[in-house]
Write a protein that holds these residues in place. Structure first.
Motif, PDB file in Angstrom:
ATOM      1  N   ASP A 164       0.806  -1.220   0.000  1.00 21.64           N
ATOM      2  CA  ASP A 164       0.000   0.000   0.000  1.00 21.64           C
ATOM      3  C   ASP A 164       0.846   1.281   0.000  1.00 21.64           C
ATOM      4  N   ASP A 165       1.993   1.240  -0.723  1.00 27.01           N
ATOM      5  CA  ASP A 165       2.851   2.423  -0.857  1.00 27.01           C
ATOM      6  C   ASP A 165       3.289   2.981   0.495  1.00 27.01           C
ATOM      7  N   TYR A 166       3.654   2.092   1.407  1.00 21.48           N
ATOM      8  CA  TYR A 166       3.977   2.529   2.766  1.00 21.48           C
ATOM      9  C   TYR A 166       5.152   3.505   2.801  1.00 21.48           C
ATOM     10  N   SER A 167       6.246   3.175   2.122  1.00 28.53           N
ATOM     11  CA  SER A 167       7.436   4.036   2.192  1.00 28.53           C
ATOM     12  C   SER A 167       7.133   5.432   1.673  1.00 28.53           C
ATOM     13  N   ASN A 168       6.403   5.498   0.563  1.00 31.66           N
ATOM     14  CA  ASN A 168       6.039   6.809   0.018  1.00 31.66           C
ATOM     15  C   ASN A 168       5.216   7.612   1.018  1.00 31.66           C
ATOM     16  N   ARG A 169       4.232   6.970   1.628  1.00 35.18           N
ATOM     17  CA  ARG A 169       3.342   7.682   2.538  1.00 35.18           C
ATOM     18  C   ARG A 169       4.042   8.082   3.837  1.00 35.18           C
ATOM     19  N   ALA A 170       4.836   7.155   4.383  1.00 38.34           N
ATOM     20  CA  ALA A 170       5.502   7.415   5.665  1.00 38.34           C
ATOM     21  C   ALA A 170       6.489   8.563   5.565  1.00 38.34           C
ATOM     22  N   PHE A 171       7.241   8.625   4.453  1.00 37.34           N
ATOM     23  CA  PHE A 171       8.261   9.668   4.348  1.00 37.34           C
ATOM     24  C   PHE A 171       7.768  10.908   3.610  1.00 37.34           C
ATOM     25  N   ASN A 172       6.716  10.806   2.818  1.00 37.89           N
ATOM     26  CA  ASN A 172       6.062  12.027   2.353  1.00 37.89           C
ATOM     27  C   ASN A 172       5.558  12.794   3.576  1.00 37.89           C
ATOM     28  N   GLY A 173       4.998  12.060   4.529  1.00 39.49           N
ATOM     29  CA  GLY A 173       4.532  12.685   5.763  1.00 39.49           C
ATOM     30  C   GLY A 173       5.668  13.292   6.555  1.00 39.49           C
ATOM     31  N   ALA A 174       6.813  12.618   6.602  1.00 39.19           N
ATOM     32  CA  ALA A 174       7.972  13.152   7.325  1.00 39.19           C
ATOM     33  C   ALA A 174       8.427  14.471   6.703  1.00 39.19           C
ATOM     34  N   ILE A 175       8.459  14.525   5.376  1.00 39.24           N
ATOM     35  CA  ILE A 175       8.875  15.754   4.696  1.00 39.24           C
ATOM     36  C   ILE A 175       7.872  16.869   4.968  1.00 39.24           C
ATOM     37  N   TYR A 176       6.587  16.527   4.941  1.00 42.76           N
ATOM     38  CA  TYR A 176       5.564  17.544   5.216  1.00 42.76           C
ATOM     39  C   TYR A 176       5.738  18.098   6.634  1.00 42.76           C
ATOM     40  N   ILE A 177       6.010  17.215   7.587  1.00 44.22           N
ATOM     41  CA  ILE A 177       6.225  17.659   8.969  1.00 44.22           C
ATOM     42  C   ILE A 177       7.433  18.595   9.041  1.00 44.22           C
ATOM     43  N   ALA A 178       8.510  18.232   8.368  1.00 43.91           N
ATOM     44  CA  ALA A 178       9.706  19.091   8.370  1.00 43.91           C
ATOM     45  C   ALA A 178       9.395  20.470   7.798  1.00 43.91           C
ATOM     46  N   GLU A 179       8.546  20.516   6.790  1.00 46.62           N
ATOM     47  CA  GLU A 179       8.224  21.778   6.125  1.00 46.62           C
ATOM     48  C   GLU A 179       7.230  22.630   6.906  1.00 46.62           C
ATOM     49  N   HIS A 180       6.393  22.009   7.732  1.00 44.33           N
ATOM     50  CA  HIS A 180       5.280  22.755   8.345  1.00 44.33           C
ATOM     51  C   HIS A 180       5.274  22.744   9.873  1.00 44.33           C
ATOM     52  N   ASP A 181       6.278  22.118  10.475  1.00 41.01           N
ATOM     53  CA  ASP A 181       6.404  22.123  11.935  1.00 41.01           C
ATOM     54  C   ASP A 181       7.817  22.610  12.247  1.00 41.01           C
ATOM     55  N   ASP A 182       7.937  23.720  12.913  1.00 41.75           N
ATOM     56  CA  ASP A 182       9.248  24.341  13.120  1.00 41.75           C
ATOM     57  C   ASP A 182      10.099  23.670  14.191  1.00 41.75           C
ATOM     58  N   ASP A 183       9.546  22.721  14.924  1.00 38.33           N
ATOM     59  CA  ASP A 183      10.307  22.028  15.961  1.00 38.33           C
ATOM     60  C   ASP A 183      10.842  20.708  15.407  1.00 38.33           C
ATOM     61  N   PRO A 184      12.128  20.637  15.075  1.00 39.26           N
ATOM     62  CA  PRO A 184      12.670  19.415  14.465  1.00 39.26           C
ATOM     63  C   PRO A 184      12.614  18.196  15.381  1.00 39.26           C
ATOM     64  N   GLU A 185      12.488  18.428  16.695  1.00 40.54           N
ATOM     65  CA  GLU A 185      12.402  17.274  17.586  1.00 40.54           C
ATOM     66  C   GLU A 185      11.099  16.511  17.385  1.00 40.54           C
ATOM     67  N   HIS A 186      10.071  17.179  16.891  1.00 33.08           N
ATOM     68  CA  HIS A 186       8.832  16.486  16.550  1.00 33.08           C
ATOM     69  C   HIS A 186       9.077  15.510  15.398  1.00 33.08           C
ATOM     70  N   LEU A 187       9.855  15.939  14.427  1.00 32.34           N
ATOM     71  CA  LEU A 187      10.191  15.062  13.304  1.00 32.34           C
ATOM     72  C   LEU A 187      11.006  13.865  13.782  1.00 32.34           C
ATOM     73  N   LEU A 188      12.004  14.127  14.620  1.00 31.74           N
ATOM     74  CA  LEU A 188      12.832  13.036  15.137  1.00 31.74           C
ATOM     75  C   LEU A 188      12.003  12.041  15.941  1.00 31.74           C
ATOM     76  N   GLU A 189      11.049  12.544  16.711  1.00 35.51           N
ATOM     77  CA  GLU A 189      10.209  11.667  17.512  1.00 35.51           C
ATOM     78  C   GLU A 189       9.255  10.863  16.627  1.00 35.51           C
ATOM     79  N   TYR A 190       8.745  11.480  15.574  1.00 34.39           N
ATOM     80  CA  TYR A 190       7.895  10.748  14.622  1.00 34.39           C
ATOM     81  C   TYR A 190       8.671   9.586  14.003  1.00 34.39           C
ATOM     82  N   ILE A 191       9.910   9.852  13.594  1.00 35.20           N
ATOM     83  CA  ILE A 191      10.735   8.788  13.004  1.00 35.20           C
ATOM     84  C   ILE A 191      10.954   7.664  14.010  1.00 35.20           C
ATOM     85  N   ALA A 192      11.243   8.027  15.262  1.00 33.14           N
ATOM     86  CA  ALA A 192      11.419   7.003  16.301  1.00 33.14           C
ATOM     87  C   ALA A 192      10.141   6.189  16.477  1.00 33.14           C
TER      88      ALA A 192
END
Length: 322
Positions: A164-192
Motif C-alpha cells: 500500500d505504498d507505505y514508504s512513500n506515505r511514511a516519508f512524504n509525511g515526514a517531509i511535510y512535517i519538516a516543512e510545516h512544523d518548526d520544531d525538528p524534535e517532533h520530526l525526530l520523535e515521529y521517526i522514532a
C-alpha cells in the motif's frame, strides 16, 4: 432338422463374435476418449504451472527493483541530480543533496565546530530501525547540547515491499512535517515512533497493511499538531515525486557505496565521510560507544554543553579498528 440346428449354432457364434468385436471397439473408443481427456487435463495443468511460475517470478523481480520512476541502472549520478533539481515541488528545508539539517538552533542552521552525522534511511528497513533504536537517543542528546548536527535523508526504494505504498506515505509525511512544523524534535520523535518494534511493518509477505490514520497517530504522539498531522497524511503525497527523485540520486552517489560497491541502508556518514558500522562489531563495542569514539567524545560528556567532539566540523571519523 439336424441341418437347421447346425445353421442356428453358426448364426449364434457369428452374432457372439460380432458382439465381442463391438464391445472391443467400444472399449477401444472409450480408452482413446480417456487418453484424450487426460492429455487435455495435462496441458491445462502445465499451462497453469507456467502461469503461476510467471506470476511468482514477476513479484520476485518487482520486489528487488528500485521503486523510483527511473529504474535504469544506466542513469548517472549527475543525471539523477539534474532530475531531482527539475522536480517542480521541492521541500524548502532540504539542502542541495536532499538532506534536512537539524541542530539545537533548529532547521538548516548548523552549530559551528560541531560534527555532522548524516543518516540515510528507509522506513521499511529493519537495519534502519535497529540503528534508530540504539543510537538516536544519544544523537538527540548530543544535538540538544550543541555537540552534534544531524542530517536526515529520506529514501523510498523499498516501497514495493509493501502492498500500500507505505514508504512513500511514511516519508512524504515526514517531509511535510519538516516543512510545516518548526520544531525538528517532533520530526525526530515521529521517526522514532514509526521505527518502534511494536509499530514498524514487516516486508513483502510479512508486511502488515498500515493506513494513514496509524501514521497520523504517530505524528500526533510525537508532538505534531493535529492540523499538520492530518494534512501530512491526507493522501495528497505532494512530495513523493521529489522523494523518488532524491532517492534515485542518493543511491547512485559513489561516496555512499559500501565495501561491495553498492548503496544499502542504513548508511551513516560523519562529516561527509562514510562510517562503517561493521567496524563497531569488529572492535567489540556497542554502537553508541563506537560512535562516540569515532567523533572523539567520552561517554560522560554526552549532553554537556561546551564539551565538543575532538574531530570538530571537518575531521574524519576516528578509526575503531586501528
Amino acid at each position: 432338422m439336424a441341418d437347421q440346428k447346425r445353421q442356428v449354432k453358426r448364426t449364434t457364434r457369428a452374432e457372439r463374435r460380432e458382439a465381442e468385436a463391438a464391445a472391443a471397439r467400444a472399449r477401444a473408443e472409450q480408452a482413446a476418449k480417456e487418453r484424450k481427456q487426460q492429455t487435455i487435463i495435462g496441458c491445462i495443468v502445465v499451462a497453469l504451472i507456467v502461469v503461476l511460475v510467471a506470476i511468482a517470478g514477476f513479484f520476485v523481480w518487482r520486489a528487488i527493483q528500485p521503486s523510483g520512476d527511473d529504474q535504469s541502472s544506466a542513469q548517472s549520478v549527475d543525471e539523477a541530480y539534474t532530475a531531482m533539481q527539475q522536480v517542480e515541488l521541492k521541500p524548502a528545508k532540504a539542502n542541495d543533496k536532499a538532506g534536512f539539517v537539524i541542530s539545537k538552533n533548529g532547521y538548516d542552521d548548523k552549530v559551528k565546530d560541531a560534527p555532522t552525522v548524516a543518516i540515510y534511511m528507509e522506513p521499511l528497513c529493519p537495519g534502519c530501525a535497529s540503528i534508530n533504536r540504539q543510537l538516536d537517543p544519544t544523537l538527540i542528546k548530543l544535538m540538544q547540547a550543541g555537540q552534534l548536527n544531524i542530517e536526515l535523508h529520506f529514501l523510498n526504494f523499498q516501497n514495493n515491499k509493501s502492498s500500500d505504498d507505505y514508504s512513500n506515505r511514511a516519508f512524504n509525511g515526514a517531509i511535510y512535517i519538516a516543512e510545516h512544523d518548526d520544531d525538528p524534535e517532533h520530526l525526530l520523535e515521529y521517526i522514532a515512533n514509526i521505527y518502534a518494534e511494536d509499530f514498524q511493518p514487516g516486508e513483502l509477505s510479512n508486511y502488515t497493511p498500515t493506513d494513514n490514520t496509524k501514521l497520523e497517530e504517530q505524528a500526533v504522539k510525537a508532538g505534531v499538531s493535529e492540523e499538520v498531522a492530518a494534512q501530512a497524511f491526507s493522501g495528497d503525497n505532494e512530495y513523493v515525486e521529489w522523494l523518488t527523485a532524491s532517492n534515485n540520486y542518493t543511491i547512485r552517489r559513489p561516496e555512499l557505496f559500501n565495501s561491495s560497491g553498492n548503496f544499502s541502508s542504513p548508511t551513516l556518514t560523519i562529516n561527509d565521510q562514510y562510517w562503517k558500522t561493521t567496524d563497531v562489531s569488529l572492535a567489540d563495542m556497542t554502537l553508541v560507544d563506537g560512535f562516540l569514539k569515532s567523533i572523539g567524545l567520552d561517554a560522560d560528556q554526552v549532553g554537556k554543553e561546551g564539551a565538543m567532539p575532538s574531530i570538530g566540523a571537518d575531521g574524519k571519523p576516528i578509526s575503531l579498528t586501528e
